[in-house]
Design an enzyme around this catalytic site. Structure first.
Site, PDB file in Angstrom:
ATOM      1  N   ASP A  24      -0.715 -77.345 -26.222  1.00  0.00           N
ATOM      2  CA  ASP A  24      -1.674 -76.692 -27.124  1.00  0.00           C
ATOM      3  C   ASP A  24      -1.026 -76.319 -28.448  1.00  0.00           C
ATOM      4  OD1 ASP A  24      -0.102 -74.848 -25.589  1.00  0.00           O
ATOM      5  OD2 ASP A  24      -1.360 -73.225 -26.308  1.00  0.00           O
ATOM      6  N   TYR A 143       3.225 -62.281 -21.978  1.00  0.00           N
ATOM      7  CA  TYR A 143       4.529 -62.072 -22.597  1.00  0.00           C
ATOM      8  C   TYR A 143       4.707 -60.614 -22.995  1.00  0.00           C
ATOM      9  CZ  TYR A 143       4.724 -67.159 -22.999  1.00  0.00           C
ATOM     10  OH  TYR A 143       4.745 -68.504 -22.724  1.00  0.00           O
ATOM     11  N   LYS A 173       2.321 -67.004 -16.244  1.00  0.00           N
ATOM     12  CA  LYS A 173       3.454 -67.563 -16.976  1.00  0.00           C
ATOM     13  C   LYS A 173       4.087 -66.464 -17.810  1.00  0.00           C
ATOM     14  CE  LYS A 173       4.323 -70.790 -20.826  1.00  0.00           C
ATOM     15  NZ  LYS A 173       3.707 -71.852 -21.671  1.00  0.00           N
TER      16      LYS A 173
END
Length: 264
Positions: A24, A143, A173
């Site tokens: 992406d 994150y 992730k």
């Protein structure tokens, strides 16, 4: 877990382990190396062993004919590196659009600790509700990123992955903390599978060692973009990563098996 979610998760990996190649980056960085001929790259990495690929919605028609039966994830938010703030990820698609375009799952990026965290928390919660209503799994890219935040600190990463689970994510992730001991805290912070980001490309040996160590610490695999799609041989590196994740192959054996040069 709903049957539809479980069935689609099985399309994204094998035996609870995942090798995903996100592509992406075109929305963030433009048509960088590896993405101009994205069809060829998708063909190479999925033949090499990638379980799934990930793009923004507009690339779907270029993905479907070239994925060799691999899973497909459509990413639902984004930003550019030349814009006012790359951390300000805005929604670019809906779950319904992703389903219509043939996606097996959707993904959503959240920067925990950033100025945009509140809006991204609300949006991820809405995405998981909409996806689960349709039996679609959600990959949260969670994150630890914000002013004064160490992006690789295990406590911060543990908080990020737990937040993702609390909001309903099925697969998470995040960044690698740098060593097996601290990463174990990250994987123990959630009951959901945790896969690591690739980050900036490194040497093949270092990449594979990081993959090995993360899996040994309870990780469920990888979601590596530039490390794989910008490699001089995407087929070889994706094959080696898949062998380490799925087969527990030793790093040196994988490098030799797939003709990856050993750095001096």
């Amino acid at each position: 877990m709903a049957t539809g979610i479980e069935a689609r998760l099985q399309r994204l990996g094998r035996d609870g382990k995942y090798v995903t190649v996100p592509m992406d980056h075109g929305i963030t960085m433009g048509a960088v190396a590896g993405l101009k001929d994205i069809e060829g790259t998708i063909d190479a990495v999925t033949k090499g062993g990638a379980d799934a690929v990930l793009t923004q919605k507009g690339i779907a028609e270029r993905v479907i004919p070239n994925r060799n039966g691999a899973g497909y994830i459509i990413h639902l938010n984004g930003s550019t590196e030349i814009g006012p703030d790359e951390a300000d990820k805005r929604q670019t698609a809906t779950v319904e659009e992703a389903v219509r375009l043939g996606a097996d799952a959707v993904s959503f990026h959240i920067n925990v600790g950033s100025d945009y965290e509140p809006d991204q928390i609300a949006a991820l919660g809405e995405v998981t509700e909409a996806a689960h209503r349709l039996g679609i799994p959600v990959l949260a890219m969670a994150y630890a990123r914000g002013p004064g935040i160490d992006e690789h600190d295990a406590e911060n990463l543990g908080h990020a992955v737990r937040l993702a689970e609390e909001l309903g994510a099925d697969l998470i992730k995040t960044a690698y903390s740098g060593d097996p001991e601290t990463f174990e805290h990250v994987t123990e912070s959630t009951k959901k599978p945790v896969i690591i980001a690739g980050g900036s490309p490194s040497s093949d040996k270092k990449t594979l060692e990081t993959v090995r160590d993360s899996v040994a610490s309870g990780g469920a695999g990888v979601s590596m973009g530039r490390t794989i799609f910008q490699h001089e041989d995407p087929y070889a590196i994706s094959s080696a990563v898949a062998a380490v994740v799925h087969d527990g192959m030793e790093v040196e054996v994988a490098m030799d098996r797939f003709d990856l040069p050993v750095e001096p």
